[in-house]
Design a protein around this motif. Structure first.
Motif: not given
Length: 247
Positions: A60-61, A93, A191, A194, A201-202, A205
């Motif tokens: 996710t990150e 992803y 954040e 991004f 984004r994944h 998430e």
């Protein structure tokens, strides 16, 4: 707490343990006040040119560090551990991010098939010995992938808590040196990366997964939780897979 076994530890850089420890201290004195691209750039182009890699889970990150690295060197080797237990969405992803960022050197490492056949023939080892499963599917493949490198970049951050609370920006790791460019970043800093770089984004998430690893050992969590890694090995006395014990 994680139990570190003798077979989970490996050395392998061109430096001795003492040389790596001394060099890490010198690098901390010179660069320890930096983070992000300001730290990545001298590590990649000056200190470890041609002898540095990075690892990415494409979770996710993950896009945050990958984006910063891409700004410095899109050809930097990126190690991705395909454990054979990942979500299909993670593979999708990965392909999307690689294309989006223009990364050119993704090294996909998989478990040794003979060892899997001998130690985990039915693929259910995670249910009886999760530490051994992590070792076979992540630690051992990474040991092989790190051969030939003196340093590696990781996306670990202090705000993840647990053993990462006091994470240094630069640390000795046996005969190698580990660089943590995002160590001091907050959740809001990630954040910002991004948002400002319009990173994808994944897909999981949005379904409640804040930290994503192997499918059997990853759960959805309350999106308001302060423990980003709460969904990893939930209910077990385990917080790390073991790859960061590789020295």
């Amino acid at each position: 707490m994680n139990v570190m076994r003798e077979e989970d530890i490996v050395t392998g850089g061109s430096m001795s343990v003492e040389e790596a420890t001394d060099r890490a201290a010198r690098l901390m004195d010179q660069y320890g006040h930096l983070q992000g691209v300001s730290l990545i750039e001298p590590m990649v182009h000056e200190e470890f040119n041609g002898r540095i890699t990075m690892t990415s889970s494409f979770g996710t990150e993950a896009a945050a560090l990958l984006a910063l690295v891409a700004e410095v060197d899109r050809d930097l080797p990126v190690i991705f551990l395909d454990t054979r237990k990942l979500f299909g969405e993670t593979h999708t992803y990965r392909e999307k991010l690689v294309d989006h960022l223009g990364l050119t050197n993704i090294k996909i490492m998989r478990p040794d098939e003979e060892k899997l056949e001998a130690e985990d023939p039915n693929g259910m080892l995670f249910a009886s010995d999760v530490a051994k499963c992590c070792y076979l599917r992540k630690v051992e493949p990474l040991q092989r992938a790190l051969e030939g490198y003196d340093a590696w970049l990781t996306g670990r951050k202090r705000f993840h808590g647990g053993e990462r609370d006091a994470l240094p920006v630069i640390e000795p790791a046996g005969s190698r040196i580990k660089i943590n460019p995002l160590a001091g970043y907050k959740r809001e800093d990630i954040e910002d990366i991004f948002e400002h770089r319009a990173l994808p984004r994944h897909p999981l998430e949005a379904e409640g997964f804040l930290s994503i690893g192997c499918m059997p050992c990853t759960e959805r969590v309350d999106p308001n939780t302060t423990d980003v890694r709460a969904g990893r090995w939930a209910g077990q006395d385990k917080t790390e897979c073991g790859i960061h014990y590789i020295i």
